[in-house]
Design an enzyme around this catalytic site. Structure first.
Site, mmCIF file in Angstrom:
data_model
loop_
_atom_site.group_PDB
_atom_site.id
_atom_site.type_symbol
_atom_site.label_atom_id
_atom_site.label_comp_id
_atom_site.label_asym_id
_atom_site.label_seq_id
_atom_site.Cartn_x
_atom_site.Cartn_y
_atom_site.Cartn_z
ATOM 1 N N ASP A 113 36.117 43.278 56.364
ATOM 2 C CA ASP A 113 37.263 42.340 56.930
ATOM 3 C C ASP A 113 38.204 42.467 57.105
ATOM 4 O O ASP A 113 38.897 43.382 58.524
ATOM 5 C CB ASP A 113 37.149 40.384 56.594
ATOM 6 N N ASP A 169 26.673 35.803 51.375
ATOM 7 C CA ASP A 169 27.046 34.426 50.856
ATOM 8 C C ASP A 169 27.845 34.132 51.534
ATOM 9 O O ASP A 169 29.535 33.966 51.910
ATOM 10 C CB ASP A 169 27.039 34.613 49.781
ATOM 11 N N ARG A 175 21.829 33.871 49.907
ATOM 12 C CA ARG A 175 21.496 35.510 50.121
ATOM 13 C C ARG A 175 20.592 35.736 50.479
ATOM 14 O O ARG A 175 20.197 36.683 50.552
ATOM 15 C CB ARG A 175 22.426 35.239 48.493
HETATM 16 P P1 IMP Z 1 38.334 41.652 53.471
HETATM 17 O O1 IMP Z 1 39.259 42.136 51.924
HETATM 18 O O2 IMP Z 1 38.954 40.595 54.047
HETATM 19 O O3 IMP Z 1 37.967 42.913 53.630
HETATM 20 O O4 IMP Z 1 37.229 40.901 52.610
HETATM 21 C C1 IMP Z 1 35.926 41.582 52.340
HETATM 22 C C2 IMP Z 1 34.547 40.347 51.365
HETATM 23 O O5 IMP Z 1 35.009 40.079 51.628
HETATM 24 C C3 IMP Z 1 33.432 41.437 52.134
HETATM 25 O O6 IMP Z 1 32.739 42.238 51.060
HETATM 26 C C4 IMP Z 1 32.498 39.835 51.816
HETATM 27 O O7 IMP Z 1 32.244 39.784 50.903
HETATM 28 C C5 IMP Z 1 33.303 39.116 52.190
HETATM 29 N N1 IMP Z 1 33.703 38.540 53.146
HETATM 30 C C6 IMP Z 1 34.035 39.035 54.755
HETATM 31 N N2 IMP Z 1 33.530 38.097 56.159
HETATM 32 C C7 IMP Z 1 32.595 37.656 55.751
HETATM 33 C C8 IMP Z 1 31.263 36.466 56.168
HETATM 34 O O8 IMP Z 1 31.206 36.359 57.233
HETATM 35 N N3 IMP Z 1 30.615 36.134 55.703
HETATM 36 C C9 IMP Z 1 30.909 36.987 53.948
HETATM 37 N N4 IMP Z 1 31.474 37.521 53.970
HETATM 38 C C10 IMP Z 1 32.280 38.203 54.012
#
Ligand code: IMP
Ligand code: MG
Length: 192
Positions: A113, A169, A175
């Site tokens: 993300d 989740d 999940r």
């Molecule tokens: P980042 O540090 O913002 O890249 O966050 C990534 C982590 O957030 C992922 O490994 C997921 O565990 C969680 N995450 C981000 N977007 C989603 C989503 O749409 N559904 C579920 N988990 C998400």
């Protein structure tokens, strides 16, 4: 709206706006990724490292689509407070079991993300001197990216939706749904 083909998950599916990826779509893409990885890493005995818990279903299917000798390991990171998240801080709950110095590493994520989580983990892995380090992500949310890096193996691009199922989740729920759906906004913002 794509119809969830699998019946019997009504108590979970009622919280979805729509199906984003069916089981069949995920399986087809995973099979392609496994084929690519098998070709690219032939003779290299790579270690595929999964980031728990969201990656559990993808990892289980992906490793079975890889046809060459390889090893599996996992890392687990905690969910962070919004303050810590903004600073890019991630708490490692479970570190690797295997030493990775001079090994070929494929880091497998469920969703990328902002990229903050991955950035932190990649720094930690790079410091151990792997022979190579590439990323495989089931889902990529490019619109919210703060830190960018090349994703060598990518499943699907995802618009800025919150998705659940197939290991992903919301507050530890969903999940076990066998496909990926977009969560209804009223569930996400706790208005139910
Ligand atoms: P980042 O540090 O913002 O890249 O966050 C990534 C982590 O957030 C992922 O490994 C997921 O565990 C969680 N995450 C981000 N977007 C989603 C989503 O749409 N559904 C579920 N988990 C998400
Ligand atoms: Mg994750």
């Amino acid at each position: 709206m794509k119809k969830p083909i699998i019946a019997g998950y009504d108590l979970l599916a009622k919280d979805l706006l729509e199906t984003f990826l069916t089981t069949e779509e995920i399986a087809a893409r995973t099979s392609d990724l496994g084929e690519q990885i098998s070709a690219d890493y032939s003779g290299k005995n790579p270690i595929m490292v999964g980031a728990l818990k969201g990656v559990m279903c993808f990892m289980a299917d992906l490793v079975r689509a890889v046809t060459i000798p390889m090893e599996v390991d996992f890392m687990a990171v905690s969910s962070y407070s919004s303050e810590e998240r903004d600073r890019g801080v991630v708490r490692v709950i479970k570190d690797l079991d295997l030493p990775i110095t001079d090994r070929h590493i494929i880091f497998v994520e469920d969703v990328i993300d902002t990229g903050l989580t991955l950035n932190y983990l990649l720094r930690s892995l790079r410091a151990r001197g792997p022979a190579s380090l590439e990323i495989c992500a089931l889902l990529n949310k490019p619109t919210r990216r703060l830190i960018d890096f090349p994703i060598r193996y990518k499943g699907f691009d995802l618009p800025d939706y919150f998705v659940v199922g197939y290991g992903l989740d919301y507050a530890e729920k969903y999940r076990n749904l066998p496909y990926i759906g977009i969560l209804k906004p009223d569930i996400l913002f706790g208005q139910h």
